[in-house]
Design a protein around this motif. Structure first.
Motif, short mmCIF file in Angstrom:
data_model
loop_
_atom_site.label_atom_id
_atom_site.label_comp_id
_atom_site.label_asym_id
_atom_site.label_seq_id
_atom_site.Cartn_x
_atom_site.Cartn_y
_atom_site.Cartn_z
N ARG A 1 26.88 -1.15 48.50
CA ARG A 1 27.09 -0.26 47.36
C ARG A 1 27.81 1.01 47.78
O ARG A 1 28.69 1.52 47.05
CB ARG A 1 25.75 0.09 46.71
N GLU B 1 29.98 1.37 50.14
CA GLU B 1 31.40 1.08 50.32
C GLU B 1 32.09 0.90 48.97
O GLU B 1 33.20 1.40 48.76
CB GLU B 1 31.58 -0.18 51.17
N GLN B 2 31.45 0.19 48.06
CA GLN B 2 32.06 -0.06 46.76
C GLN B 2 32.19 1.22 45.94
O GLN B 2 33.23 1.46 45.31
CB GLN B 2 31.22 -1.08 45.99
N ASP B 3 31.14 2.04 45.93
CA ASP B 3 31.12 3.25 45.09
C ASP B 3 31.68 4.47 45.80
O ASP B 3 31.85 5.52 45.18
CB ASP B 3 29.69 3.54 44.65
N ARG B 4 31.93 4.34 47.11
CA ARG B 4 32.43 5.44 47.94
C ARG B 4 31.48 6.65 47.89
O ARG B 4 31.89 7.79 47.76
CB ARG B 4 33.86 5.83 47.54
N VAL B 5 30.19 6.33 47.98
CA VAL B 5 29.15 7.36 48.05
C VAL B 5 28.32 7.04 49.29
O VAL B 5 27.64 6.02 49.35
CB VAL B 5 28.26 7.36 46.79
N ARG C 1 30.30 4.52 56.07
CA ARG C 1 29.53 4.61 54.85
C ARG C 1 28.26 5.43 55.06
O ARG C 1 27.42 5.56 54.17
CB ARG C 1 29.20 3.20 54.35
#
Length: 261
Positions: A16, A18-22, A144
């Motif tokens: 998540r 990596e996907q959301d860049r949080v 991340r």
């Protein structure tokens, strides 16, 4: 040692991020007992998830291949991560910095394998025989984990901080160059920001690739013909910012470019 349930939860958390860049907080802060086996299993859970979604493994990378980095992390061997097809970036296509959290670049001598490598008993001679060419490479790394505050288990779990890679056009046969004596210079916007030599990688990048073949074999993975292997950086990692244009030049091996928007 973590339970399978905790490993699965941490893998999902990193996916998540990596996907959301949080970014997420260091895993070691929350799970002090996490060990290297846990970390590789977490990494593999996310690789398997991406393979189920249609991705493909195209190679591997070695991290912590310099003695200085190993001492900093308090370890006595490198680590590794997977290179996936969608991680490839290109010299003529600017990379969107916003796709990453805190991207950095590293200068590497890439290996292109022309034959499968042995597993547990792989030697440097095996690597040399199986390598069809060396190539100039830049690895794009990212974390991340918040602000790169990583320990060994953090970076292994996070696919060894892998994010992308680009190979230059040049290909040089192993018999035509000394793999331990390739000088590398990295410029950012025409300013020299890092210099190094290929023997910064364990004294000989062949050692790193042979170690990798033996290590991944313990997890049921083999290095195969056609794979790309990044054995470790010749230089320190350099932050990548919007508008940066990088050029890595190698003696006898050509060059490779990477730009960011």
């Amino acid at each position: 040692m973590l339970t399978p349930t905790v490993r699965t939860a941490l893998a999902a958390e990193l996916a998540r991020a990596e996907q959301d860049r949080v970014a997420v907080g260091p895993l070691l802060d929350r799970y002090p007992d996490i060990d290297v086996v846990d970390a590789y299993e977490i990494q593999l859970l996310n690789i398997q998830r991406r393979l189920r979604s249609g991705s493909k493994v195209v190679g591997h990378k070695v991290g912590l291949s310099s003695k200085a980095m190993q001492q900093m992390m308090g370890v006595d061997e490198p680590d590794y991560g997977h290179l996936l097809a969608e991680m490839e970036v290109f010299e003529d296509v600017p990379v969107e910095t916003s796709r990453y959290l805190l991207p950095r670049v590293e200068v590497e001598v890439g290996f292109v394998l022309g034959a499968d490598l042995p597993g547990e008993d792989c030697t440097e001679a095996d690597v040399l025989a199986a390598t069809v060419a060396y190539a100039p490479a830049i690895e794009l790394i990212d974390s991340r984990i918040t602000d790169w505050r990583i320990g060994l288990a953090d970076t292994i779990s996070d696919n060894a901080s892998s994010a992308g890679y680009v190979l230059g056009k040049e290909r040089v046969a192993p018999g035509d160059i000394d793999i331990t004596a390739i000088d590398a210079v990295l410029t950012r916007n025409d300013e020299v920001v890092a210099e190094g030599r290929s023997d910064a990688v364990l004294g000989d990048p062949l050692i790193a690739v042979a170690w990798l073949a033996r290590k991944v074999a313990s997890f049921g993975v083999r290095l195969k013909a056609g794979d790309i292997v990044l054995p470790g950086s010749c230089t320190r990692a350099i932050d990548a910012r919007p508008g940066d244009a990088f050029l890595a030049e190698f003696t006898g091996l050509g060059s490779v470019r990477l730009t960011f928007t």
